[in-house]
Design a protein around this motif. Structure first.
Motif, PDB file in Angstrom:
ATOM      1  N   GLN A 154       0.827  -1.202   0.000  1.00  0.00           N
ATOM      2  CA  GLN A 154       0.000   0.000   0.000  1.00  0.00           C
ATOM      3  C   GLN A 154       0.865   1.258   0.000  1.00  0.00           C
ATOM      4  N   ALA A 155       1.937   1.229   0.770  1.00  0.00           N
ATOM      5  CA  ALA A 155       2.866   2.359   0.786  1.00  0.00           C
ATOM      6  C   ALA A 155       3.461   2.579  -0.598  1.00  0.00           C
ATOM      7  N   ALA A 156       3.823   1.495  -1.271  1.00  0.00           N
ATOM      8  CA  ALA A 156       4.402   1.600  -2.607  1.00  0.00           C
ATOM      9  C   ALA A 156       3.389   2.130  -3.619  1.00  0.00           C
ATOM     10  N   ILE A 157       2.121   1.744  -3.473  1.00  0.00           N
ATOM     11  CA  ILE A 157       1.071   2.254  -4.358  1.00  0.00           C
ATOM     12  C   ILE A 157       0.953   3.776  -4.215  1.00  0.00           C
ATOM     13  N   LEU A 158       0.928   4.259  -2.984  1.00  0.00           N
ATOM     14  CA  LEU A 158       0.840   5.708  -2.761  1.00  0.00           C
ATOM     15  C   LEU A 158       2.055   6.423  -3.347  1.00  0.00           C
TER      16      LEU A 158
END
Length: 233
Positions: free
Chosen positions: A185-189
């Motif tokens: 999720q952090a990488a998506i953001l």
């Protein structure tokens, strides 16, 4: 008449000059203030002024998941901890590679993006870049790396509907706080940062998912990239 005319005009030109200098120097003074005051971005102020939605909840870096801080660094500015606000190597690479690449980042560091977001305007121009570079050097000089990243993660546009900052971006995309994100999720953001309007973290397309996977792998292999922003115990 000409000498008298010159004398009458000179004070007016001095006034204009002083006003221009004051405008140019104001960001340098505000940077000192922003060591302790949580600032808005120019885009946020523009949206406020034009009646558009702005959603921003400021959260300190200590309450933002470390995986997001690391993902943003590896995605946006891998040498964030090593340079002095401007990465000359990346600027050189961007100049060499820019022709024909629509998505080039322009060699901008996180610090340069903070300078642009706080004090300048969006869009590319030589004038903006000329103003941005010395501001980035000053910001790096007077603010800690932790504070620079904290400001960036709280003013970056992270949603298509006026969401700014990690907290609002995470809530919109995943229904959870920025302090409670998975590595993916952090990488998506982080992958959505160049343009969260077309790169929607809430509905990631195949390209955005592939990019997020790349950033997740980079982050897993380079934890030292965020060493300068880790909280000292």
């Amino acid at each position: 008449m000409r000498p008298g005319f010159s004398r009458r005009k000179r004070p007016a030109w001095r006034t204009v000059l002083y006003l221009v200098l004051a405008v140019l120097l104001l960001p340098y003074g505000l940077t000192l203030l922003y060591a302790v005051v949580n600032p808005p971005s120019t885009l946020m102020l523009w949206r406020y002024a034009t009646g558009q939605r702005v959603a921003r909840t400021w959260v300190p870096l200590s309450q933002i998941d470390s995986s997001l801080a690391l993902s943003v660094i590896v995605a946006e500015d891998g040498r964030f901890c090593d340079h002095f606000g401007v990465d000359l190597t990346e600027i050189q690479n961007a100049i060499v590679d820019a022709e024909g690449l629509d998505d080039v980042r322009g060699g901008s560091t996180i610090t340069q993006q903070v300078a642009k977001n706080l004090f300048l305007w969006q869009g590319r121009s030589y004038v903006r870049k000329a103003l941005e570079l010395p501001l980035a050097l000053w910001i790096d000089l007077v603010l800690s790396k932790r504070r620079v990243l904290e400001i960036y993660l709280n003013i970056a546009e992270l949603g298509p509907g006026g969401e700014f900052g990690a907290e609002e971006g995470a809530k919109r995309a995943f229904g959870r706080s920025a302090g409670n994100l998975s590595a993916y999720q952090a990488a998506i953001l982080a992958a959505s940062l160049p343009n969260p309007v077309t790169r929607d973290a809430k509905r990631p397309g195949p390209g955005l998912r592939r990019l997020a996977g790349l950033y997740q792998r980079r982050a897993a292999g380079a934890p030292e990239a965020a060493a300068c922003v880790r909280q000292k115990r």
